[in-house]
Design an enzyme around this catalytic site. Structure first.
Site, PDB file in Angstrom:
ATOM      1  N   ASP A  47      11.626  49.995 -39.224  1.00 14.59           N
ATOM      2  CA  ASP A  47      11.129  49.242 -40.380  1.00 14.59           C
ATOM      3  C   ASP A  47      11.995  49.545 -41.601  1.00 14.59           C
ATOM      4  O   ASP A  47      11.960  50.640 -42.145  1.00 14.59           O
ATOM      5  CB  ASP A  47       9.674  49.645 -40.682  1.00 14.59           C
ATOM      6  CG  ASP A  47       9.113  48.869 -41.859  1.00 14.59           C
ATOM      7  OD1 ASP A  47       8.572  47.773 -41.632  1.00 14.59           O
ATOM      8  OD2 ASP A  47       9.240  49.342 -43.015  1.00 14.59           O
ATOM      9  N   TYR A  52      15.625  49.214 -49.517  1.00 16.41           N
ATOM     10  CA  TYR A  52      15.939  50.575 -49.066  1.00 16.41           C
ATOM     11  C   TYR A  52      17.450  50.849 -49.025  1.00 16.41           C
ATOM     12  O   TYR A  52      17.878  51.972 -48.797  1.00 16.41           O
ATOM     13  CB  TYR A  52      15.329  50.879 -47.670  1.00 16.41           C
ATOM     14  CG  TYR A  52      13.841  50.633 -47.548  1.00 16.41           C
ATOM     15  CD1 TYR A  52      13.029  50.444 -48.663  1.00 16.41           C
ATOM     16  CD2 TYR A  52      13.222  50.602 -46.287  1.00 16.41           C
ATOM     17  CE1 TYR A  52      11.667  50.207 -48.539  1.00 16.41           C
ATOM     18  CE2 TYR A  52      11.860  50.373 -46.162  1.00 16.41           C
ATOM     19  CZ  TYR A  52      11.093  50.166 -47.293  1.00 16.41           C
ATOM     20  OH  TYR A  52       9.744  49.932 -47.157  1.00 16.41           O
ATOM     21  N   LYS A  77      12.538  43.135 -45.185  1.00 21.31           N
ATOM     22  CA  LYS A  77      11.654  42.506 -46.190  1.00 21.31           C
ATOM     23  C   LYS A  77      12.461  41.946 -47.348  1.00 21.31           C
ATOM     24  O   LYS A  77      13.492  42.520 -47.706  1.00 21.31           O
ATOM     25  CB  LYS A  77      10.664  43.548 -46.750  1.00 21.31           C
ATOM     26  CG  LYS A  77      10.100  44.483 -45.695  1.00 21.31           C
ATOM     27  CD  LYS A  77       9.110  45.497 -46.241  1.00 21.31           C
ATOM     28  CE  LYS A  77       8.728  46.500 -45.168  1.00 21.31           C
ATOM     29  NZ  LYS A  77       9.597  47.656 -45.071  1.00 21.31           N
ATOM     30  N   HIS A 110       7.922  41.398 -49.434  1.00 20.76           N
ATOM     31  CA  HIS A 110       7.665  42.824 -49.660  1.00 20.76           C
ATOM     32  C   HIS A 110       6.391  43.055 -50.501  1.00 20.76           C
ATOM     33  O   HIS A 110       5.556  43.878 -50.151  1.00 20.76           O
ATOM     34  CB  HIS A 110       8.882  43.460 -50.342  1.00 20.76           C
ATOM     35  CG  HIS A 110       9.023  44.920 -50.085  1.00 20.76           C
ATOM     36  ND1 HIS A 110      10.231  45.545 -49.898  1.00 20.76           N
ATOM     37  CD2 HIS A 110       8.090  45.901 -49.968  1.00 20.76           C
ATOM     38  CE1 HIS A 110      10.035  46.834 -49.694  1.00 20.76           C
ATOM     39  NE2 HIS A 110       8.750  47.075 -49.725  1.00 20.76           N
TER      40      HIS A 110
HETATM   41  N1  LIG Z   1       5.809  47.572 -47.388  1.00 16.92           N
HETATM   42  C1  LIG Z   1       5.839  48.478 -48.331  1.00 16.92           C
HETATM   43  O1  LIG Z   1       5.650  48.201 -49.526  1.00 16.92           O
HETATM   44  C2  LIG Z   1       6.128  49.888 -47.952  1.00 16.92           C
HETATM   45  C3  LIG Z   1       5.908  50.920 -48.897  1.00 16.92           C
HETATM   46  C4  LIG Z   1       6.175  52.224 -48.483  1.00 16.92           C
HETATM   47  C5  LIG Z   1       6.627  52.479 -47.209  1.00 16.92           C
HETATM   48  N2  LIG Z   1       6.857  51.456 -46.323  1.00 16.92           N
HETATM   49  C6  LIG Z   1       7.349  51.700 -44.944  1.00 16.92           C
HETATM   50  O2  LIG Z   1       6.486  52.634 -44.312  1.00 16.92           O
HETATM   51  C7  LIG Z   1       7.259  53.749 -43.852  1.00 16.92           C
HETATM   52  C8  LIG Z   1       6.427  55.009 -43.864  1.00 16.92           C
HETATM   53  O3  LIG Z   1       5.899  55.264 -45.163  1.00 16.92           O
HETATM   54  P1  LIG Z   1       6.402  56.448 -46.114  1.00 16.92           P
HETATM   55  O4  LIG Z   1       7.801  56.750 -45.785  1.00 16.92           O
HETATM   56  O5  LIG Z   1       6.076  56.072 -47.508  1.00 16.92           O
HETATM   57  O6  LIG Z   1       5.420  57.654 -45.780  1.00 16.92           O
HETATM   58  P2  LIG Z   1       4.882  58.437 -44.481  1.00 16.92           P
HETATM   59  O7  LIG Z   1       5.524  57.948 -43.241  1.00 16.92           O
HETATM   60  O8  LIG Z   1       3.396  58.425 -44.572  1.00 16.92           O
HETATM   61  O9  LIG Z   1       5.352  59.910 -44.800  1.00 16.92           O
HETATM   62  C9  LIG Z   1       6.692  60.286 -44.855  1.00 16.92           C
HETATM   63  C10 LIG Z   1       6.760  61.705 -45.428  1.00 16.92           C
HETATM   64  O10 LIG Z   1       6.062  62.591 -44.570  1.00 16.92           O
HETATM   65  C11 LIG Z   1       6.954  63.570 -44.048  1.00 16.92           C
HETATM   66  N3  LIG Z   1       6.619  63.742 -42.624  1.00 16.92           N
HETATM   67  C12 LIG Z   1       6.880  62.900 -41.604  1.00 16.92           C
HETATM   68  N4  LIG Z   1       6.396  63.377 -40.445  1.00 16.92           N
HETATM   69  C13 LIG Z   1       5.800  64.553 -40.741  1.00 16.92           C
HETATM   70  C14 LIG Z   1       5.149  65.541 -39.953  1.00 16.92           C
HETATM   71  N5  LIG Z   1       5.005  65.389 -38.629  1.00 16.92           N
HETATM   72  N6  LIG Z   1       4.677  66.648 -40.581  1.00 16.92           N
HETATM   73  C15 LIG Z   1       4.818  66.808 -41.913  1.00 16.92           C
HETATM   74  N7  LIG Z   1       5.439  65.911 -42.713  1.00 16.92           N
HETATM   75  C16 LIG Z   1       5.928  64.790 -42.122  1.00 16.92           C
HETATM   76  C17 LIG Z   1       8.355  63.029 -44.253  1.00 16.92           C
HETATM   77  O11 LIG Z   1       9.278  64.092 -44.483  1.00 16.92           O
HETATM   78  P3  LIG Z   1      10.762  64.211 -43.797  1.00 16.92           P
HETATM   79  O12 LIG Z   1      11.379  62.853 -43.760  1.00 16.92           O
HETATM   80  O13 LIG Z   1      11.446  65.149 -44.746  1.00 16.92           O
HETATM   81  O14 LIG Z   1      10.540  64.802 -42.433  1.00 16.92           O
HETATM   82  C18 LIG Z   1       8.169  62.213 -45.521  1.00 16.92           C
HETATM   83  O15 LIG Z   1       8.236  63.035 -46.677  1.00 16.92           O
HETATM   84  C19 LIG Z   1       8.442  53.766 -44.842  1.00 16.92           C
HETATM   85  O16 LIG Z   1       9.512  54.577 -44.413  1.00 16.92           O
HETATM   86  C20 LIG Z   1       8.754  52.293 -44.922  1.00 16.92           C
HETATM   87  O17 LIG Z   1       9.466  51.886 -43.778  1.00 16.92           O
HETATM   88  C21 LIG Z   1       6.599  50.171 -46.690  1.00 16.92           C
END
Ligand SMILES: NC(=O)c1ccc[n+]([C@@H]2O[C@H](COP(=O)([O-])OP(=O)(O)OC[C@H]3O[C@@H](n4cnc5c(N)ncnc54)[C@H](OP(=O)(O)O)[C@@H]3O)[C@@H](O)[C@H]2O)c1
Length: 276
Positions: A47, A52, A77, A110
């Site tokens: 994704d 990004y 997006k 988005h």
């Molecule tokens: N559509 C939208 O508006 C929107 C907005 C936000 C995000 N997104 C998408 O959703 C994806 C996921 O959301 P997100 O990146 O905001 O947050 P997330 O996946 O909820 O959390 C990512 C964070 O958690 C840490 N992490 C991952 N696995 C872990 C584990 N097993 N134990 C402890 N910490 C862990 C990562 O650190 P490390 O990387 O340092 O391991 C990072 O800091 C994004 O990458 C993006 O593709 C979309």
């Protein structure tokens, strides 16, 4: 169910339940390494987004992975400053070039930029008609945004990607999406890591012999929510995918549901500043 299991979407396309999110992966080598490892572990969805600034790295990692393109589900997006009908078509061309692909699996608005998101979605419908995308969708759409689209669209959005985690369970929006056969993908499924020190989640992790992240990701799946956790950390990329060998009881699902506090780690689509 296993890591490569898919959900049959409203238009018949199969979408993996589990994928890698790549937001905030800005270092080129780290991004390519994370995607490469995820594909080796067995992930089959990535994704990304124009915002990004890593679509080129996503394309490169996929091309060099040895996994055929058609076995990987790629989402990107259109960013807010590129919305509207013509701009969206142009933004799509740019994304396709950066990814260096012939088609994209899922293309999303988005954020619902006021006065523009309906036209943006019309452009996405056209890309779908032209078979340049396999699935038309949206992100960050509340029920009232979806209602506006449903009133006008020829093809209802097939996916809505929204913030969901145990502190923001989005029960009513999820129910609306289910009623309209719109699949829900959770962004920030781990609350950006912010729910992983919760005492209730820690206690369940001990009970199941799993990590807090695994408990939370399993909760999503058992609620029929697609997930795209982000990590650049090799052991976490592996850990996050190991959620197909246990099941939370109904009671523990309800315990996790009760953690909801309507707390957002990201922005609320209704008062998001779209001017950047
Ligand atoms: N559509 C939208 O508006 C929107 C907005 C936000 C995000 N997104 C998408 O959703 C994806 C996921 O959301 P997100 O990146 O905001 O947050 P997330 O996946 O909820 O959390 C990512 C964070 O958690 C840490 N992490 C991952 N696995 C872990 C584990 N097993 N134990 C402890 N910490 C862990 C990562 O650190 P490390 O990387 O340092 O391991 C990072 O800091 C994004 O990458 C993006 O593709 C979309």
């Amino acid at each position: 169910m296993h890591l490569q299991s898919t959900k049959r979407l409203a238009n018949g396309v199969e979408m993996p339940w589990f994928g890698l999110g790549v937001y905030k992966m800005t270092d080129r080598d780290e991004t390519i390494a994370a995607i490469t490892q995820a594909l080796q572990v067995g992930y089959r969805a990535v994704d990304t987004a124009a915002l990004y600034y890593n679509e080129a790295e996503v394309g490169e990692a996929i091309r060099h992975s040895g996994v055929p393109r058609e076995e990987i589900f790629v989402t990107t997006k259109v960013w807010n400053s590129d919305q509207g009908y013509d701009n969206t078509l142009r933004a799509f061309e740019t994304s396709l070039k950066k990814l260096d692909m012939d088609y994209i699996d899922l293309y999303l608005t988005h954020w619902p930029v006021a006065d523009k998101f309906v036209d943006t979605y019309r452009a996405i419908e056209r890309l779908y008609d032209e078979k340049l995308i396999r699935v038309p969708g949206v992100s960050n759409h509340h029920q009232h945004h979806l209602e506006q689209l449903l009133g006008k669209a020829n093809i209802a959005p097939v996916v809505n990607q929204i913030e969901v985690h145990p502190y923001l369970s989005q029960q009513s929006l999820r129910a609306f999406c289910e009623e309209h056969n719109i699949a829900v993908t959770a962004w920030s499924p781990l609350g950006r890591g912010g729910v992983l020190t919760d005492e209730t989640i820690l206690a369940l992790a001990t009970k199941y012999g799993k990590t807090p992240a695994q408990i939370v990701l399993r909760w999503h799946l058992q609620h029929n929510i697609l997930v795209i956790p982000k990590s650049v950390t090799p052991h976490r990329i592996k850990e996050n995918a190991q959620i197909f060998d246990f099941e939370l009881t109904n009671q523990d699902m309800q315990t996790l549901d009760a953690l909801n506090q309507n707390k957002r780690f990201g922005k609320n689509p209704d008062n998001f500043k779209f001017d950047f």
